[in-house]
Design a protein around this motif. Structure first.
Motif, PDB file in Angstrom:
ATOM      1  N   ALA A   1      49.675  49.651  58.245  1.00 53.46           N
ATOM      2  CA  ALA A   1      48.969  50.765  58.883  1.00 53.46           C
ATOM      3  C   ALA A   1      49.722  51.964  59.302  1.00 53.46           C
ATOM      4  O   ALA A   1      49.058  53.229  59.182  1.00 53.46           O
ATOM      5  CB  ALA A   1      48.096  50.289  60.135  1.00 53.46           C
ATOM      6  N   ASP A   2      50.754  51.713  60.114  1.00 48.40           N
ATOM      7  CA  ASP A   2      51.562  52.113  60.982  1.00 48.40           C
ATOM      8  C   ASP A   2      52.067  53.751  60.018  1.00 48.40           C
ATOM      9  O   ASP A   2      52.311  54.787  60.686  1.00 48.40           O
ATOM     10  CB  ASP A   2      51.979  52.319  61.977  1.00 48.40           C
ATOM     11  N   ARG A   3      52.247  53.723  58.375  1.00 51.55           N
ATOM     12  CA  ARG A   3      53.115  54.627  57.998  1.00 51.55           C
ATOM     13  C   ARG A   3      51.453  55.474  56.894  1.00 51.55           C
ATOM     14  O   ARG A   3      51.734  55.645  56.631  1.00 51.55           O
ATOM     15  CB  ARG A   3      54.191  53.946  56.875  1.00 51.55           C
ATOM     16  N   GLY A   4      50.508  55.297  57.428  1.00 48.95           N
ATOM     17  CA  GLY A   4      49.507  56.030  57.038  1.00 48.95           C
ATOM     18  C   GLY A   4      49.292  54.936  55.368  1.00 48.95           C
ATOM     19  O   GLY A   4      48.394  56.351  54.865  1.00 48.95           O
ATOM     20  N   PHE A   5      49.601  54.766  54.559  1.00 51.18           N
ATOM     21  CA  PHE A   5      48.789  53.946  53.873  1.00 51.18           C
ATOM     22  C   PHE A   5      47.446  53.982  53.554  1.00 51.18           C
ATOM     23  O   PHE A   5      46.817  53.527  54.602  1.00 51.18           O
ATOM     24  CB  PHE A   5      49.708  52.836  52.878  1.00 51.18           C
ATOM     25  N   ILE A   6      47.110  54.427  51.724  1.00 46.96           N
ATOM     26  CA  ILE A   6      45.005  53.813  51.895  1.00 46.96           C
ATOM     27  C   ILE A   6      45.270  52.534  51.896  1.00 46.96           C
ATOM     28  O   ILE A   6      45.783  51.525  50.575  1.00 46.96           O
ATOM     29  CB  ILE A   6      45.012  54.792  51.150  1.00 46.96           C
ATOM     30  N   PHE A   7      43.733  51.766  51.546  1.00 41.90           N
ATOM     31  CA  PHE A   7      43.696  50.907  51.899  1.00 41.90           C
ATOM     32  C   PHE A   7      42.446  50.388  50.667  1.00 41.90           C
ATOM     33  O   PHE A   7      41.518  50.769  50.775  1.00 41.90           O
ATOM     34  CB  PHE A   7      43.437  49.864  53.144  1.00 41.90           C
ATOM     35  N   TYR A   8      42.881  50.006  49.722  1.00 42.05           N
ATOM     36  CA  TYR A   8      42.028  49.271  48.541  1.00 42.05           C
ATOM     37  C   TYR A   8      41.605  48.086  48.295  1.00 42.05           C
ATOM     38  O   TYR A   8      42.423  47.541  47.589  1.00 42.05           O
ATOM     39  CB  TYR A   8      42.313  50.309  46.985  1.00 42.05           C
ATOM     40  N   ILE A   9      40.422  47.424  49.424  1.00 42.47           N
ATOM     41  CA  ILE A   9      39.978  45.918  48.338  1.00 42.47           C
ATOM     42  C   ILE A   9      39.089  45.973  47.768  1.00 42.47           C
ATOM     43  O   ILE A   9      38.109  46.302  48.164  1.00 42.47           O
ATOM     44  CB  ILE A   9      39.665  45.750  50.369  1.00 42.47           C
ATOM     45  N   GLU A  10      39.484  45.093  46.959  1.00 43.31           N
ATOM     46  CA  GLU A  10      38.420  44.456  46.008  1.00 43.31           C
ATOM     47  C   GLU A  10      37.868  42.820  46.397  1.00 43.31           C
ATOM     48  O   GLU A  10      38.960  42.242  46.258  1.00 43.31           O
ATOM     49  CB  GLU A  10      38.989  44.580  44.483  1.00 43.31           C
ATOM     50  N   ALA A  11      36.457  42.892  47.002  1.00 42.93           N
ATOM     51  CA  ALA A  11      35.858  41.195  47.141  1.00 42.93           C
ATOM     52  C   ALA A  11      34.910  41.682  46.036  1.00 42.93           C
ATOM     53  O   ALA A  11      34.176  41.608  45.508  1.00 42.93           O
ATOM     54  CB  ALA A  11      36.018  41.428  48.369  1.00 42.93           C
ATOM     55  N   VAL A  12      35.031  39.851  46.038  1.00 49.79           N
ATOM     56  CA  VAL A  12      34.945  39.679  44.842  1.00 49.79           C
ATOM     57  C   VAL A  12      32.995  39.034  45.361  1.00 49.79           C
ATOM     58  O   VAL A  12      31.896  39.104  44.376  1.00 49.79           O
ATOM     59  CB  VAL A  12      35.267  38.349  43.496  1.00 49.79           C
ATOM     60  N   GLY A  13      33.251  37.985  45.691  1.00 50.99           N
ATOM     61  CA  GLY A  13      32.251  36.818  46.663  1.00 50.99           C
ATOM     62  C   GLY A  13      31.523  37.796  48.027  1.00 50.99           C
ATOM     63  O   GLY A  13      32.270  38.500  48.198  1.00 50.99           O
ATOM     64  N   ARG A  14      30.499  37.171  48.501  1.00 48.56           N
ATOM     65  CA  ARG A  14      29.738  37.632  49.492  1.00 48.56           C
ATOM     66  C   ARG A  14      31.502  36.956  51.044  1.00 48.56           C
ATOM     67  O   ARG A  14      30.677  38.223  51.971  1.00 48.56           O
ATOM     68  CB  ARG A  14      28.889  36.840  50.463  1.00 48.56           C
ATOM     69  N   GLU A  15      31.136  36.554  50.637  1.00 41.57           N
ATOM     70  CA  GLU A  15      32.616  35.530  51.783  1.00 41.57           C
ATOM     71  C   GLU A  15      33.587  36.522  51.646  1.00 41.57           C
ATOM     72  O   GLU A  15      33.970  36.634  52.918  1.00 41.57           O
ATOM     73  CB  GLU A  15      32.535  34.636  52.160  1.00 41.57           C
ATOM     74  N   ASN A  55      43.631  54.813  58.978  1.00 39.20           N
ATOM     75  CA  ASN A  55      43.868  54.643  57.551  1.00 39.20           C
ATOM     76  C   ASN A  55      42.517  54.704  56.544  1.00 39.20           C
ATOM     77  O   ASN A  55      41.689  54.018  57.186  1.00 39.20           O
ATOM     78  CB  ASN A  55      44.859  53.515  57.326  1.00 39.20           C
ATOM     79  N   THR A  56      42.346  55.666  55.213  1.00 41.23           N
ATOM     80  CA  THR A  56      42.045  55.253  54.352  1.00 41.23           C
ATOM     81  C   THR A  56      41.302  54.075  53.753  1.00 41.23           C
ATOM     82  O   THR A  56      42.153  53.254  53.167  1.00 41.23           O
ATOM     83  CB  THR A  56      41.716  55.874  53.625  1.00 41.23           C
ATOM     84  N   VAL A  57      39.811  53.368  54.674  1.00 42.88           N
ATOM     85  CA  VAL A  57      39.954  51.939  53.615  1.00 42.88           C
ATOM     86  C   VAL A  57      38.298  52.202  52.594  1.00 42.88           C
ATOM     87  O   VAL A  57      37.712  52.556  53.317  1.00 42.88           O
ATOM     88  CB  VAL A  57      39.606  50.699  54.441  1.00 42.88           C
ATOM     89  N   ILE A  58      38.938  51.862  51.718  1.00 41.55           N
ATOM     90  CA  ILE A  58      37.478  51.417  50.534  1.00 41.55           C
ATOM     91  C   ILE A  58      37.863  49.701  49.932  1.00 41.55           C
ATOM     92  O   ILE A  58      38.294  49.183  49.842  1.00 41.55           O
ATOM     93  CB  ILE A  58      38.707  52.195  49.436  1.00 41.55           C
ATOM     94  N   ILE A  59      36.444  49.940  50.157  1.00 44.38           N
ATOM     95  CA  ILE A  59      36.202  48.495  49.594  1.00 44.38           C
ATOM     96  C   ILE A  59      34.827  48.499  48.288  1.00 44.38           C
ATOM     97  O   ILE A  59      34.621  48.776  48.330  1.00 44.38           O
ATOM     98  CB  ILE A  59      34.938  47.902  50.975  1.00 44.38           C
ATOM     99  N   ALA A  60      36.030  47.681  47.428  1.00 47.14           N
ATOM    100  CA  ALA A  60      34.992  47.515  46.767  1.00 47.14           C
ATOM    101  C   ALA A  60      34.179  46.044  46.502  1.00 47.14           C
ATOM    102  O   ALA A  60      34.927  44.994  46.190  1.00 47.14           O
ATOM    103  CB  ALA A  60      36.193  47.828  45.322  1.00 47.14           C
ATOM    104  N   SER A  61      33.049  46.267  45.376  1.00 47.50           N
ATOM    105  CA  SER A  61      32.261  44.791  45.373  1.00 47.50           C
ATOM    106  C   SER A  61      30.409  45.243  45.521  1.00 47.50           C
ATOM    107  O   SER A  61      29.849  46.010  45.117  1.00 47.50           O
ATOM    108  CB  SER A  61      32.678  44.325  47.357  1.00 47.50           C
ATOM    109  N   ASP A  62      30.588  44.105  44.340  1.00 44.13           N
ATOM    110  CA  ASP A  62      29.092  44.409  43.421  1.00 44.13           C
ATOM    111  C   ASP A  62      28.350  43.303  44.360  1.00 44.13           C
ATOM    112  O   ASP A  62      27.075  43.435  44.024  1.00 44.13           O
ATOM    113  CB  ASP A  62      29.466  43.479  42.037  1.00 44.13           C
ATOM    114  N   THR A  63      28.841  42.792  45.967  1.00 43.56           N
ATOM    115  CA  THR A  63      27.950  42.485  46.193  1.00 43.56           C
ATOM    116  C   THR A  63      27.207  42.663  47.497  1.00 43.56           C
ATOM    117  O   THR A  63      28.174  44.254  47.464  1.00 43.56           O
ATOM    118  CB  THR A  63      28.570  40.920  46.930  1.00 43.56           C
ATOM    119  N   GLU A  64      26.057  42.554  48.532  1.00 40.75           N
ATOM    120  CA  GLU A  64      26.493  42.369  49.715  1.00 40.75           C
ATOM    121  C   GLU A  64      25.947  42.233  50.744  1.00 40.75           C
ATOM    122  O   GLU A  64      25.820  40.057  50.674  1.00 40.75           O
ATOM    123  CB  GLU A  64      24.576  44.225  49.652  1.00 40.75           C
TER     124      GLU A  64
END
Length: 448
Positions: free
Chosen positions: A289-303, A322-331
């Motif tokens: 995080a301290d170097r400003g990288f972007i986090f793109y997290i793909e989460a498969v299930g609810r947990e 930092n920018t955090v992008i979470i990609a998931s088809d669940t809620e």
């Protein structure tokens, strides 16, 4: 052009794109008082964009830009076409699409054509697993009859980087590789994509693709922007991840943003035998995080989604922005959300098909939302909102130019639409008219 003779050369535009309907995507633009009223949701029309040194110099009416035009200014008449900011695709992998275009093994030296093979033969598939980053590739070996499979021998010593004997076959930049590479770049330009964020690709394959782009840039050839990502799907040493990220960033520092490596792609899937748990996910994110990288997290299930949100929450509680992008088809349920302090500080999107060509995969049905997503929204997600996403003075001159008004299309139609011209840093990387002329010339020469 009054008094133009006395102007300094640096005050003139390199290129002028005019006779166009320009969608600036900039809601704060200072429109002239006599600008015509438009329908609700439509921007007032402007018709010209001046470019200098790869950046937008001026936006407005052609009648107001006479003082910017010199004798050597390249004037590009768009003939009433529609000009938008260059599209930004954060959902797919041009590298994996390139790999799909390959036909047969890429080195091709040791494998004969089907008709030349002597029967019987058999093929052995071996899986090569990268224990650090959790990526797997399948290699196929052809064995002749009576040839026994021998155990692999460990090489003596370590092979130096760049040694062709140490490279997997599909990474070697053969003619097949270069043809697939060229076709994928052309496909990006065909659809007005000026920036592609590569995701979920075996790291070594992405680096080979990136190296070819760097070669193109170093040779002065215009190309689409490329944001590489480091793919991690297993618990690994956080310090090692940070070190690799920094090495990749350093390699791209001289590319002026055309080639960048700023994204850490994290796959969270508890169904896998070995996977990133919440503790490992949090540790890796906090280290980088301290170097400003972007986090793109793909989460498969609810947990998995809950773990992703909690890791992002821990990051925010430590003051990291930092920018955090979470990609998931669940809620998440309401109870889970109530435990989060910063659940609104991350960007939610859907899981990617990776090798698909639709920008939206049925997730966006409104064309206005789709256009926003492909321009200003995605520019903010990759930390380039000061450089890309809108047509305004000072930003990089990235444009997509269409013969048909993109706002008359549906998102599904837009994802399949071909543009007439694509511009990156003020340089034309795709021009359908020029390509048609070149094709006709080749046909004429061939027929002689």
């Amino acid at each position: 052009m009054a008094f133009g003779f006395f102007k300094k050369k640096e005050e003139f535009a390199d290129k002028l794109f005019y006779n166009a309907y320009v969608y600036t995507m900039n809601e704060e633009i200072d429109w002239p008082d006599d600008a015509p009223e438009e329908e609700e949701g439509q921007l007032h029309w402007i018709n010209a964009v001046a470019v200098k040194d790869g950046r937008i110099m001026a936006v407005g009416d052609i009648s107001e830009m006479e003082s910017l035009i010199a004798d050597d200014t390249e004037k590009i008449d768009l003939g009433g076409r529609f000009l938008t900011p260059g599209f930004i695709d954060i959902h797919h992998s041009p590298v994996l699409r390139m790999a799909e275009n390959l036909r047969g093994p890429m080195d091709g030296d040791d494998v004969r054509d089907e008709e030349d093979r002597e029967e019987p033969v058999m093929e052995i598939e071996r899986e090569k697993f990268d224990p650090i980053f959790g990526t797997t590739r399948v290699e196929t070996e052809v064995l002749e009859e009576d040839e026994e499979e021998e155990p692999e021998e460990e090489p003596e010593g370590e092979l130096e980087a760049g040694d062709p004997e140490g490279e997997p076959a599909y990474l070697r930049p053969t003619d097949e590789f270069m043809q697939a590479f060229k076709e994928e770049l052309e496909a990006l330009g065909d659809h007005g994509i000026t920036t592609a964020v590569n995701i979920r690709t075996p790291n070594e394959l992405e680096l080979e693709f990136e190296d070819r782009l760097i070669e193109m840039y170093s040779e002065g050839r215009p190309c689409p922007r490329f944001f590489g990502s480091l793919f991690v799907s297993l618990p690994v040493f956080p310090e090692a991840v940070k070190s690799v990220l920094l090495q990749r960033r350093t390699k791209c520092t001289e590319m002026d943003g055309v080639v960048r490596n700023e994204v850490l792609y994290l796959l969270v899937d508890r169904q896998a035998s070995r996977h990133l748990d919440k503790r490992s996910l949090t540790a890796i994110m906090q280290e980088a995080a301290d170097r400003g990288f972007i986090f793109y997290i793909e989460a498969v299930g609810r947990e998995d989604l809950k773990a992703a949100y909690e890791a992002a929450d821990d990051l925010r509680n430590r003051g990291c922005k930092n920018t955090v992008i979470i990609a998931s088809d669940t809620e998440l349920g309401e109870g889970d959300r109530s435990e989060l302090s910063f659940d609104q500080s991350v960007f939610r999107t859907w899981r990617s098909t990776v090798t698909g060509r639709s920008f939206f995969e049925g997730e966006i049905n409104d064309i206005g939302e789709a256009m926003d997503y492909m321009t200003v929204v995605s520019a903010g997600l990759i930390g380039m909102e000061e450089e890309l996403g809108t047509i305004e003075k000072g930003k990089k001159a990235d444009f997509a130019i269409f013969d048909e008004d993109p706002y008359t299309l549906t998102p599904a139609e837009l994802s399949k639409a071909y543009c007439d011209m694509t511009v990156v840093d003020g340089e034309i990387v795709h021009d359908v008219d020029q390509e048609n002329d070149d094709f006709m010339m080749d046909m004429i020469m061939y027929s002689r």
